[in-house]
Scaffold this motif. Structure first.
Motif, PDB file in Angstrom:
ATOM      1  N   GLU A   1      14.568   8.563 -91.630  1.00 51.27           N
ATOM      2  CA  GLU A   1      15.185   7.957 -92.804  1.00 51.27           C
ATOM      3  C   GLU A   1      14.711   8.633 -94.086  1.00 51.27           C
ATOM      4  N   ALA A   2      13.416   8.953 -94.159  1.00 47.78           N
ATOM      5  CA  ALA A   2      12.873   9.587 -95.363  1.00 47.78           C
ATOM      6  C   ALA A   2      13.450  10.982 -95.551  1.00 47.78           C
ATOM      7  N   ALA A   3      13.584  11.728 -94.456  1.00 48.56           N
ATOM      8  CA  ALA A   3      14.141  13.077 -94.552  1.00 48.56           C
ATOM      9  C   ALA A   3      15.603  13.024 -95.010  1.00 48.56           C
ATOM     10  N   LEU A   4      16.355  12.081 -94.480  1.00 51.37           N
ATOM     11  CA  LEU A   4      17.752  11.939 -94.886  1.00 51.37           C
ATOM     12  C   LEU A   4      17.856  11.531 -96.353  1.00 51.37           C
ATOM     13  N   ALA A   5      16.979  10.637 -96.773  1.00 50.01           N
ATOM     14  CA  ALA A   5      16.986  10.195 -98.174  1.00 50.01           C
ATOM     15  C   ALA A   5      16.674  11.346 -99.123  1.00 50.01           C
ATOM     16  N   ALA A   6      15.933  12.336 -98.630  1.00 49.41           N
ATOM     17  CA  ALA A   6      15.595  13.503 -99.447  1.00 49.41           C
ATOM     18  C   ALA A   6      16.709  14.547 -99.444  1.00 49.41           C
ATOM     19  N   GLY A   7      17.783  14.269 -98.705  1.00 52.81           N
ATOM     20  CA  GLY A   7      18.893  15.205 -98.652  1.00 52.81           C
ATOM     21  C   GLY A   7      18.778  16.237 -97.554  1.00 52.81           C
ATOM     22  N   ASP A   8      17.780  16.078 -96.680  1.00 58.46           N
ATOM     23  CA  ASP A   8      17.573  17.037 -95.594  1.00 58.46           C
ATOM     24  C   ASP A   8      18.466  16.722 -94.403  1.00 58.46           C
ATOM     25  N   ARG A   9      18.439  17.623 -93.428  1.00 56.83           N
ATOM     26  CA  ARG A   9      19.191  17.440 -92.189  1.00 56.83           C
ATOM     27  C   ARG A   9      18.204  17.192 -91.055  1.00 56.83           C
ATOM     28  N   VAL A  10      18.617  16.382 -90.099  1.00 58.95           N
ATOM     29  CA  VAL A  10      17.691  15.944 -89.050  1.00 58.95           C
ATOM     30  C   VAL A  10      18.367  15.992 -87.685  1.00 58.95           C
ATOM     31  N   VAL A  11      17.628  16.494 -86.717  1.00 61.80           N
ATOM     32  CA  VAL A  11      17.978  16.303 -85.319  1.00 61.80           C
ATOM     33  C   VAL A  11      16.980  15.285 -84.787  1.00 61.80           C
ATOM     34  N   GLY A  12      17.472  14.104 -84.458  1.00 61.88           N
ATOM     35  CA  GLY A  12      16.622  13.040 -83.950  1.00 61.88           C
ATOM     36  C   GLY A  12      16.746  12.962 -82.445  1.00 61.88           C
ATOM     37  N   ALA A  13      15.631  13.112 -81.754  1.00 56.38           N
ATOM     38  CA  ALA A  13      15.628  13.101 -80.295  1.00 56.38           C
ATOM     39  C   ALA A  13      14.858  11.892 -79.786  1.00 56.38           C
ATOM     40  N   ALA A  14      15.380  11.288 -78.723  1.00 58.10           N
ATOM     41  CA  ALA A  14      14.719  10.126 -78.125  1.00 58.10           C
ATOM     42  C   ALA A  14      15.337   9.865 -76.763  1.00 58.10           C
ATOM     43  N   ARG A  15      14.604   9.103 -75.941  1.00 52.69           N
ATOM     44  CA  ARG A  15      15.167   8.715 -74.641  1.00 52.69           C
ATOM     45  C   ARG A  15      16.448   7.917 -74.823  1.00 52.69           C
ATOM     46  N   ASP A  16      16.437   7.010 -75.800  1.00 57.83           N
ATOM     47  CA  ASP A  16      17.603   6.181 -76.105  1.00 57.83           C
ATOM     48  C   ASP A  16      17.918   6.365 -77.582  1.00 57.83           C
ATOM     49  N   VAL A  17      19.032   6.987 -77.883  1.00 61.37           N
ATOM     50  CA  VAL A  17      19.366   7.270 -79.288  1.00 61.37           C
ATOM     51  C   VAL A  17      20.338   6.250 -79.873  1.00 61.37           C
ATOM     52  N   THR A  18      20.725   5.244 -79.104  1.00 62.85           N
ATOM     53  CA  THR A  18      21.676   4.266 -79.646  1.00 62.85           C
ATOM     54  C   THR A  18      21.159   3.543 -80.896  1.00 62.85           C
ATOM     55  N   PRO A  19      19.823   3.307 -81.056  1.00 62.63           N
ATOM     56  CA  PRO A  19      19.384   2.688 -82.306  1.00 62.63           C
ATOM     57  C   PRO A  19      19.629   3.554 -83.538  1.00 62.63           C
ATOM     58  N   LEU A  20      19.982   4.826 -83.341  1.00 59.05           N
ATOM     59  CA  LEU A  20      20.263   5.719 -84.472  1.00 59.05           C
ATOM     60  C   LEU A  20      21.743   5.710 -84.849  1.00 59.05           C
ATOM     61  N   ASP A  21      22.565   4.929 -84.145  1.00 54.25           N
ATOM     62  CA  ASP A  21      24.008   4.942 -84.394  1.00 54.25           C
ATOM     63  C   ASP A  21      24.348   4.652 -85.849  1.00 54.25           C
ATOM     64  N   ASP A  22      23.630   3.707 -86.464  1.00 54.58           N
ATOM     65  CA  ASP A  22      23.940   3.358 -87.855  1.00 54.58           C
ATOM     66  C   ASP A  22      23.633   4.508 -88.800  1.00 54.58           C
TER      67      ASP A  22
END
Length: 281
Positions: A23-44
Motif C-alpha cells: 500500500e505504501a509503495a502504491l501511495a508513493a506512485g510506484d509499481r508493485v508485483v505482490g506475491a502470496a500463496r493466496d492473492v485474493t485479499p489483494l483484489d481491492d
C-alpha cells in the motif's frame, strides 16, 4: 528531473506487513508485483491500481515457481528496483516438542523461501546495475526465546545468509538491508501453528503468557511501512534497521549482555588460541 516510479517485488504481500509495504509503495506512485500463496485479499488494491499492481500466486518454498514468478514480474514491468522478502510463518513450541516435519516447515518458508527469492532476483538486479533487497527478519533473530526457538533459528539462518549475500551483491551495486521488526498487529500470531504440548512445560508456558500480557507492545503495520519507505529512499541505506522502540532496546540489552559475558571469559578465550607450525603428515 522527477524520478521514475520504482518497481517492487513483495512476497507475503496479501496480509500484515507485506500488505502495508504494498500500500505504501502504491501511495508513493510506484509499481508493485505482490506475491502470496493466496492473492485474493489483494483484489481491492488491484482494482484500484490495475496498471501498477500485479498479484501473482506464489509458494516461496517452491524454488522453480519462485524463479518463474520473478521472471513474470520482470516481463511485466521491465525491471526490479526493490525486493522485499517478507513471506514468513511462525511455529510456536518448545524445542523438544517439534517434530521433524514441523521443524523443516518452519525453515522452508522463513529461510529457504527467502534464499530462493534472493537467488532469483540477483541476476536481474545485477543486469540493471543496482537495486535494493530487504530481508524482513524479526526480533526473534536477536536471541533465542523460550517457545519460539525454531522461529528464531529460521531468522538467524536468514540473517547469516543475508550478510554474506550483501557482501556478494555489493560488487554489482545491489544493496541489502536486514530489517528487524518488533511487534505489529498482523496475523502472524493468530495464524501461527503450535506443536503438541508436553505438560512438563506448562509452568513455563504460564509464566511466558503472563510476561507477554504485561509487556507486549504492538503497533500499526503502517508505521513499519513508513520506515521502509524512508529506508528505500536513502542513497546509503544501513545494513540493518530495527523497527520499534521495544526491539531497539532489546537489541542493545542483548548486545551488552553478550559483551559482558565475552569480557568475563576473555582470558579463557585468548588462551584457546596459539599459533603453531602445521602438523606433520
Amino acid at each position: 528531473m522527477e524520478a521514475s516510479p520504482r518497481v517492487w517485488f513483495v512476497t507475503g504481500a496479501s496480509r500484515g506487513l507485506g500488505r502495508a509495504f504494498t500500500e505504501a509503495a502504491l501511495a508513493a506512485g510506484d509499481r508493485v508485483v505482490g506475491a502470496a500463496r493466496d492473492v485474493t485479499p489483494l483484489d481491492d488494491l488491484v482494482a484500484a491500481h490495475p496498471d501498477r499492481l500485479v498479484a501473482l500466486t506464489l509458494d516461496v518454498t517452491d524454488r522453480a515457481a519462485v524463479f518463474d514468478v520473478v521472471g513474470q514480474a520482470v516481463d511485466r514491468f521491465g525491471r526490479l528496483d526493490v525486493v522485499v522478502n517478507n513471506a514468513g510463518v511462525l511455529f510456536s513450541g518448545m524445542v523438544e516438542e517439534f517434530t521433524e516435519a514441523e521443524a523443516r516447515a518452519q525453515m522452508e518458508v522463513n529461510f529457504f523461501g527467502a534464499l530462493w527469492v534472493s537467488q532469483a532476483v540477483l541476476p536481474h538486479l545485477r543486469a540493471a546495475g543496482g537495486g535494493h533487497v530487504l530481508q524482513i527478519s524479526s526480533i526473534g533473530a536477536l536471541g533465542g526465546f523460550a517457545s519460539t526457538g525454531l522461529y528464531s533459528a529460521s531468522k538467524f539462518a536468514l540473517e547469516g545468509m543475508s550478510e554474506a549475500f550483501a557482501a556478494e551483491a555489493a560488487a554489482f551495486g545491489v544493496k541489502v538491508t536486514i530489517v528487524q521488526p518488533g511487534g505489529y498487529w498482523t496475523d502472524l500470531y493468530t495464524s501461527s501453528r503450535a506443536t503438541s504440548q508436553n505438560p512438563v512445560y506448562d509452568p513455563l508456558r504460564a509464566e511466558l503468557e503472563k510476561m507477554w500480557a504485561e509487556g507486549s507492545v504492538d503497533s500499526e503495520p503502517r508505521l513499519a511501512a513508513e520506515a521502509v519507505m524512508k529506508l528505500v529512499a536513502s542513497d546509503e541505506p544501513p545494513s540493518r534497521l530495527l523497527l520499534g522502540s521495544m526491539v531497539y532496546d532489546v537489541a542493545f540489552d542483548i548486545s551488552r549482555r553478550r559483551m559482558e559475558t565475552w569480557a568475563a571469559w576473555e582470558e579463557t578465550s585468548r588462551a584457546a588460541e596459539k599459533a603453531v607450525p602445521a602438523p606433520q603428515a
